[in-house]
Design a protein around this motif. Structure first.
Motif, PDB file in Angstrom:
ATOM      1  N   VAL A   1       0.838  -1.202   0.000  1.00  0.00           N
ATOM      2  CA  VAL A   1       0.000   0.000   0.000  1.00  0.00           C
ATOM      3  C   VAL A   1       0.871   1.249   0.000  1.00  0.00           C
ATOM      4  O   VAL A   1       0.539   2.266   0.630  1.00  0.00           O
ATOM      5  N   GLY A   2       2.014   1.170  -0.669  1.00  0.00           N
ATOM      6  CA  GLY A   2       2.906   2.319  -0.757  1.00  0.00           C
ATOM      7  C   GLY A   2       3.611   2.656   0.537  1.00  0.00           C
ATOM      8  O   GLY A   2       4.199   3.739   0.661  1.00  0.00           O
ATOM      9  N   GLN A   3       3.604   1.752   1.498  1.00  0.00           N
ATOM     10  CA  GLN A   3       4.219   2.003   2.797  1.00  0.00           C
ATOM     11  C   GLN A   3       5.256   0.933   3.119  1.00  0.00           C
ATOM     12  O   GLN A   3       5.105  -0.229   2.755  1.00  0.00           O
ATOM     13  N   GLU A   4       6.297   1.337   3.826  1.00  0.00           N
ATOM     14  CA  GLU A   4       7.276   0.389   4.342  1.00  0.00           C
ATOM     15  C   GLU A   4       6.794  -0.097   5.703  1.00  0.00           C
ATOM     16  O   GLU A   4       6.500   0.703   6.589  1.00  0.00           O
ATOM     17  N   ILE A   5       6.724  -1.407   5.868  1.00  0.00           N
ATOM     18  CA  ILE A   5       6.189  -2.014   7.086  1.00  0.00           C
ATOM     19  C   ILE A   5       7.294  -2.822   7.751  1.00  0.00           C
ATOM     20  O   ILE A   5       7.835  -3.757   7.161  1.00  0.00           O
ATOM     21  N   SER A   6       7.624  -2.474   8.989  1.00  0.00           N
ATOM     22  CA  SER A   6       8.669  -3.165   9.745  1.00  0.00           C
ATOM     23  C   SER A   6       8.025  -4.124  10.745  1.00  0.00           C
ATOM     24  O   SER A   6       7.227  -3.699  11.588  1.00  0.00           O
ATOM     25  N   ILE A   7       8.375  -5.398  10.638  1.00  0.00           N
ATOM     26  CA  ILE A   7       7.783  -6.427  11.485  1.00  0.00           C
ATOM     27  C   ILE A   7       8.879  -7.117  12.291  1.00  0.00           C
ATOM     28  O   ILE A   7       9.834  -7.655  11.731  1.00  0.00           O
TER      29      ILE A   7
END
Length: 292
Positions: free
Chosen positions: A94-100
Protein backbone atom coordinates in the motif's frame (compact mmCIF):
# COMPACT_ATOMS: atom_id res chain seq x y z
CA UNK A 1 13.08 -6.66 -6.17
CA UNK A 2 14.04 -3.92 -8.56
CA UNK A 3 17.02 -4.86 -10.70
CA UNK A 4 19.97 -2.50 -10.76
CA UNK A 5 21.17 -1.58 -14.27
CA UNK A 6 24.44 -3.31 -15.08
CA UNK A 7 27.62 -2.34 -17.01
CA UNK A 8 28.41 0.88 -15.14
CA UNK A 9 31.77 1.15 -16.89
CA UNK A 10 30.67 1.53 -20.51
CA UNK A 11 29.75 5.23 -20.45
CA UNK A 12 32.82 6.11 -18.39
CA UNK A 13 35.22 4.41 -20.85
CA UNK A 14 33.65 6.11 -23.86
CA UNK A 15 33.89 9.60 -22.39
CA UNK A 16 37.50 9.04 -21.31
CA UNK A 17 38.52 7.81 -24.78
CA UNK A 18 36.97 10.87 -26.47
CA UNK A 19 38.81 13.14 -24.03
CA UNK A 20 42.14 11.48 -24.85
CA UNK A 21 41.58 11.96 -28.60
CA UNK A 22 40.79 15.67 -28.20
CA UNK A 23 43.85 16.18 -26.03
CA UNK A 24 46.06 14.51 -28.65
CA UNK A 25 44.71 16.81 -31.38
CA UNK A 26 45.23 19.93 -29.27
CA UNK A 27 48.73 18.96 -28.14
CA UNK A 28 50.22 17.83 -31.49
CA UNK A 29 53.08 20.40 -31.18
CA UNK A 30 54.15 19.22 -27.73
CA UNK A 31 57.08 16.95 -27.03
CA UNK A 32 56.50 13.25 -27.81
CA UNK A 33 57.73 12.16 -24.44
CA UNK A 34 55.18 14.44 -22.75
CA UNK A 35 52.36 12.86 -24.77
CA UNK A 36 53.56 9.41 -23.79
CA UNK A 37 53.57 10.38 -20.11
CA UNK A 38 50.03 11.77 -20.37
CA UNK A 39 48.80 8.60 -22.07
CA UNK A 40 50.37 6.39 -19.40
CA UNK A 41 48.79 8.47 -16.61
CA UNK A 42 45.39 8.30 -18.35
CA UNK A 43 45.66 4.51 -18.72
CA UNK A 44 46.54 4.11 -15.06
CA UNK A 45 43.58 6.28 -14.02
CA UNK A 46 41.24 4.22 -16.21
CA UNK A 47 42.55 1.02 -14.69
CA UNK A 48 42.18 2.35 -11.15
CA UNK A 49 38.64 3.57 -11.88
CA UNK A 50 37.71 0.20 -13.37
CA UNK A 51 39.07 -1.73 -10.43
CA UNK A 52 37.33 0.55 -7.97
CA UNK A 53 34.01 0.19 -9.77
CA UNK A 54 34.27 -3.59 -9.87
CA UNK A 55 35.08 -3.72 -6.18
CA UNK A 56 32.16 -1.42 -5.43
CA UNK A 57 29.89 -3.71 -7.45
CA UNK A 58 31.11 -6.72 -5.50
CA UNK A 59 30.45 -4.92 -2.23
CA UNK A 60 26.95 -3.99 -3.41
CA UNK A 61 26.27 -7.63 -4.35
CA UNK A 62 27.43 -8.78 -0.91
CA UNK A 63 25.11 -6.25 0.74
CA UNK A 64 22.16 -7.45 -1.33
CA UNK A 65 22.98 -11.06 -0.53
CA UNK A 66 22.64 -10.28 3.16
CA UNK A 67 19.18 -8.80 2.61
CA UNK A 68 17.27 -12.04 2.05
CA UNK A 69 14.16 -13.73 3.33
CA UNK A 70 14.88 -15.69 6.52
CA UNK A 71 13.50 -19.01 5.32
CA UNK A 72 15.50 -18.95 2.04
CA UNK A 73 12.44 -20.04 0.09
CA UNK A 74 12.06 -19.66 -3.67
CA UNK A 75 10.54 -16.21 -4.25
CA UNK A 76 7.02 -16.26 -5.63
CA UNK A 77 5.80 -13.77 -8.22
CA UNK A 78 3.26 -12.36 -5.76
CA UNK A 79 5.72 -11.92 -2.90
CA UNK A 80 6.40 -8.32 -1.86
CA UNK A 81 9.67 -6.45 -1.73
CA UNK A 82 11.12 -7.69 1.55
CA UNK A 83 14.44 -8.06 3.31
CA UNK A 84 15.80 -9.09 6.70
CA UNK A 85 17.89 -6.64 8.66
CA UNK A 86 18.82 -6.35 12.33
CA UNK A 87 16.29 -8.94 13.49
CA UNK A 88 13.27 -7.58 11.65
CA UNK A 89 11.41 -8.06 8.37
CA UNK A 90 10.65 -5.06 6.18
CA UNK A 91 7.78 -5.29 3.67
CA UNK A 92 6.28 -2.84 1.18
CA UNK A 93 2.50 -2.76 0.82
CA UNK A 94 0.00 0.00 0.00
CA UNK A 95 2.91 2.32 -0.76
CA UNK A 96 4.22 2.00 2.80
CA UNK A 97 7.28 0.39 4.34
CA UNK A 98 6.19 -2.01 7.09
CA UNK A 99 8.67 -3.16 9.75
CA UNK A 100 7.78 -6.43 11.48
CA UNK A 101 9.61 -7.89 14.47
CA UNK A 102 9.16 -11.63 14.80
CA UNK A 103 9.72 -14.16 17.57
CA UNK A 104 11.30 -17.30 16.17
CA UNK A 105 10.44 -19.35 19.27
CA UNK A 106 6.73 -19.39 18.42
CA UNK A 107 4.78 -20.49 15.33
CA UNK A 108 2.33 -17.69 16.07
CA UNK A 109 4.89 -14.89 15.86
CA UNK A 110 6.35 -15.57 12.42
CA UNK A 111 5.29 -14.37 8.96
CA UNK A 112 4.04 -17.35 6.93
CA UNK A 113 3.46 -17.56 3.13
CA UNK A 114 -0.33 -17.32 3.29
CA UNK A 115 -0.07 -13.99 5.11
CA UNK A 116 2.02 -12.57 2.26
CA UNK A 117 -0.44 -13.90 -0.31
CA UNK A 118 -3.44 -12.46 1.54
CA UNK A 119 -1.77 -9.04 1.90
CA UNK A 120 -1.04 -9.00 -1.81
CA UNK A 121 -4.61 -10.02 -2.64
CA UNK A 122 -6.12 -7.31 -0.45
CA UNK A 123 -3.79 -4.70 -1.93
CA UNK A 124 -4.63 -5.41 -5.58
CA UNK A 125 -8.36 -6.12 -5.12
CA UNK A 126 -9.55 -3.04 -3.28
CA UNK A 127 -12.69 -2.84 -5.43
CA UNK A 128 -13.76 -6.43 -4.75
CA UNK A 129 -12.78 -6.22 -1.06
CA UNK A 130 -13.37 -2.64 0.03
CA UNK A 131 -12.13 -2.34 3.61
CA UNK A 132 -12.65 1.41 4.01
CA UNK A 133 -14.57 2.10 7.25
CA UNK A 134 -15.21 -1.63 7.70
CA UNK A 135 -14.93 -3.49 11.01
CA UNK A 136 -12.34 -6.26 10.54
CA UNK A 137 -11.33 -9.10 12.86
CA UNK A 138 -8.18 -11.12 12.25
CA UNK A 139 -7.87 -14.58 13.79
CA UNK A 140 -4.35 -15.78 14.58
CA UNK A 141 -2.79 -12.43 13.67
CA UNK A 142 0.73 -13.45 14.77
CA UNK A 143 3.11 -10.51 14.26
CA UNK A 144 0.31 -8.53 12.62
CA UNK A 145 1.23 -8.01 8.96
CA UNK A 146 -2.25 -8.74 7.59
CA UNK A 147 -3.90 -6.49 10.17
CA UNK A 148 -1.47 -3.68 9.38
CA UNK A 149 -2.23 -3.89 5.66
CA UNK A 150 -5.98 -3.96 6.36
CA UNK A 151 -5.59 -0.87 8.56
CA UNK A 152 -3.60 0.93 5.85
CA UNK A 153 -6.47 0.12 3.48
CA UNK A 154 -8.89 2.01 5.72
CA UNK A 155 -10.35 -0.67 8.02
CA UNK A 156 -11.00 -0.55 11.75
CA UNK A 157 -9.10 -3.67 12.81
CA UNK A 158 -9.03 -5.91 15.84
CA UNK A 159 -6.05 -8.28 15.63
CA UNK A 160 -6.33 -11.33 17.88
CA UNK A 161 -4.09 -14.15 19.02
CA UNK A 162 -3.03 -15.99 22.17
CA UNK A 163 -2.12 -13.86 25.21
CA UNK A 164 1.61 -14.56 24.91
CA UNK A 165 1.62 -13.16 21.36
CA UNK A 166 -0.22 -9.90 22.10
CA UNK A 167 2.73 -7.79 23.32
CA UNK A 168 4.76 -8.10 20.12
CA UNK A 169 1.61 -7.94 18.00
CA UNK A 170 0.52 -4.65 19.56
CA UNK A 171 4.00 -3.13 19.17
CA UNK A 172 4.09 -4.03 15.45
CA UNK A 173 0.59 -2.62 14.90
CA UNK A 174 1.31 0.74 16.51
CA UNK A 175 4.77 1.12 14.99
CA UNK A 176 3.44 0.78 11.46
CA UNK A 177 0.10 2.60 11.63
CA UNK A 178 0.60 5.56 13.96
CA UNK A 179 0.05 8.76 11.98
CA UNK A 180 -0.65 6.84 8.76
CA UNK A 181 -4.18 5.54 9.19
CA UNK A 182 -7.72 6.64 9.80
CA UNK A 183 -8.17 4.18 12.65
CA UNK A 184 -5.85 2.83 15.32
CA UNK A 185 -5.81 -1.00 15.24
CA UNK A 186 -6.45 -2.93 18.44
CA UNK A 187 -4.72 -6.08 19.68
CA UNK A 188 -6.74 -8.46 21.83
CA UNK A 189 -6.39 -11.96 23.24
CA UNK A 190 -8.72 -14.58 21.79
CA UNK A 191 -8.66 -18.31 22.41
CA UNK A 192 -10.56 -20.43 19.90
CA UNK A 193 -13.52 -22.51 20.99
CA UNK A 194 -16.78 -22.13 22.92
CA UNK A 195 -15.18 -19.67 25.38
CA UNK A 196 -15.45 -17.04 22.64
CA UNK A 197 -19.18 -16.81 23.30
CA UNK A 198 -18.42 -15.30 26.72
CA UNK A 199 -15.45 -13.09 25.78
CA UNK A 200 -16.96 -11.75 22.54
CA UNK A 201 -20.76 -11.64 22.97
CA UNK A 202 -22.63 -11.14 19.71
CA UNK A 203 -24.67 -8.35 21.24
CA UNK A 204 -21.49 -6.25 21.35
CA UNK A 205 -19.17 -7.56 18.64
CA UNK A 206 -20.03 -7.67 14.97
CA UNK A 207 -17.58 -7.59 12.05
CA UNK A 208 -17.88 -6.92 8.34
CA UNK A 209 -14.84 -9.06 7.55
CA UNK A 210 -13.01 -11.85 9.33
CA UNK A 211 -9.48 -12.53 8.05
CA UNK A 212 -7.31 -15.57 8.70
CA UNK A 213 -3.97 -16.63 7.17
CA UNK A 214 -2.13 -19.92 7.77
CA UNK A 215 -4.08 -20.52 10.97
CA UNK A 216 -4.32 -24.24 10.21
CA UNK A 217 -0.55 -24.76 10.31
CA UNK A 218 0.53 -27.37 12.88
CA UNK A 219 -2.59 -26.95 15.00
CA UNK A 220 -4.31 -29.43 17.27
CA UNK A 221 -7.33 -27.19 17.65
CA UNK A 222 -8.99 -27.33 14.25
CA UNK A 223 -12.44 -28.05 15.66
CA UNK A 224 -12.10 -25.01 17.92
CA UNK A 225 -10.92 -22.92 14.98
CA UNK A 226 -13.93 -23.90 12.86
CA UNK A 227 -16.23 -23.18 15.80
CA UNK A 228 -14.69 -19.71 16.12
CA UNK A 229 -14.97 -19.00 12.40
CA UNK A 230 -18.61 -20.06 12.44
CA UNK A 231 -19.30 -17.94 15.52
CA UNK A 232 -18.01 -14.73 13.96
CA UNK A 233 -19.18 -15.34 10.40
CA UNK A 234 -22.78 -14.18 10.76
CA UNK A 235 -25.19 -12.98 8.05
CA UNK A 236 -23.57 -9.93 6.47
CA UNK A 237 -20.03 -11.01 7.40
CA UNK A 238 -17.42 -12.11 4.85
CA UNK A 239 -14.70 -14.52 5.97
CA UNK A 240 -11.48 -14.58 3.94
CA UNK A 241 -9.14 -17.47 4.69
CA UNK A 242 -5.71 -17.99 3.08
CA UNK A 243 -3.92 -21.30 3.54
CA UNK A 244 -0.97 -23.30 2.30
CA UNK A 245 -1.65 -27.05 2.48
CA UNK A 246 1.09 -28.92 4.32
CA UNK A 247 -0.53 -31.90 6.06
CA UNK A 248 -3.47 -34.24 5.38
CA UNK A 249 -5.29 -32.55 8.26
CA UNK A 250 -5.30 -29.36 6.17
CA UNK A 251 -7.32 -31.10 3.47
CA UNK A 252 -9.79 -32.46 6.01
CA UNK A 253 -10.24 -29.01 7.51
CA UNK A 254 -10.74 -27.52 4.05
CA UNK A 255 -13.61 -29.94 3.37
CA UNK A 256 -15.17 -29.15 6.74
CA UNK A 257 -14.80 -25.46 5.96
CA UNK A 258 -16.56 -25.84 2.62
CA UNK A 259 -19.36 -27.84 4.23
CA UNK A 260 -19.87 -25.17 6.90
CA UNK A 261 -20.00 -22.02 4.75
CA UNK A 262 -20.92 -20.86 1.28
CA UNK A 263 -17.44 -20.74 -0.20
CA UNK A 264 -15.70 -19.34 -3.27
CA UNK A 265 -12.07 -19.81 -4.29
CA UNK A 266 -10.84 -16.24 -4.77
CA UNK A 267 -7.26 -16.90 -5.87
CA UNK A 268 -4.42 -19.39 -6.06
CA UNK A 269 -0.96 -17.96 -5.51
CA UNK A 270 1.66 -20.66 -5.75
CA UNK A 271 0.75 -23.22 -3.10
CA UNK A 272 -1.56 -20.80 -1.29
CA UNK A 273 -5.32 -20.82 -1.81
CA UNK A 274 -7.53 -17.92 -0.73
CA UNK A 275 -11.19 -18.66 0.03
CA UNK A 276 -14.14 -16.39 0.63
CA UNK A 277 -16.87 -17.71 2.92
CA UNK A 278 -20.28 -16.43 3.94
CA UNK A 279 -22.87 -17.61 6.40
CA UNK A 280 -24.82 -20.73 5.47
CA UNK A 281 -28.16 -21.41 7.12
CA UNK A 282 -28.34 -24.89 8.54
CA UNK A 283 -31.42 -27.10 8.76
CA UNK A 284 -31.41 -26.61 12.54
CA UNK A 285 -31.41 -22.85 12.11
CA UNK A 286 -34.26 -22.99 9.62
CA UNK A 287 -36.35 -25.08 12.03
CA UNK A 288 -35.91 -22.49 14.79
CA UNK A 289 -36.31 -19.47 12.44
CA UNK A 290 -38.90 -20.41 9.79
CA UNK A 291 -39.44 -17.98 6.93
CA UNK A 292 -42.22 -15.45 7.48
Amino acid sequence: MNQVSMDPLSTSHQEEEETVILKEEEEEDEEKDENDDDDEESDEEEKDDSETTVIDGEEESDDKAKETEPQQQEKQAWAPTTYSKFGKEVFCYVGQEISIFEALDSYGAVIWPAALALCHYLEINVEQVNLVDKAVLELGAGPGLVSIVATLLGAWVTATDLPEIIGNLRANLLRNTRGRCRYTPQAAALSWGPEVERTYPRSVYRYDYVLAADVVYHHDYLEELLFTMRYFCRPGTTLIWANKVRFPSDLVFTEDFKNTFNTTLLAEMGEVKIFKATYRETEEHLQHHPAG
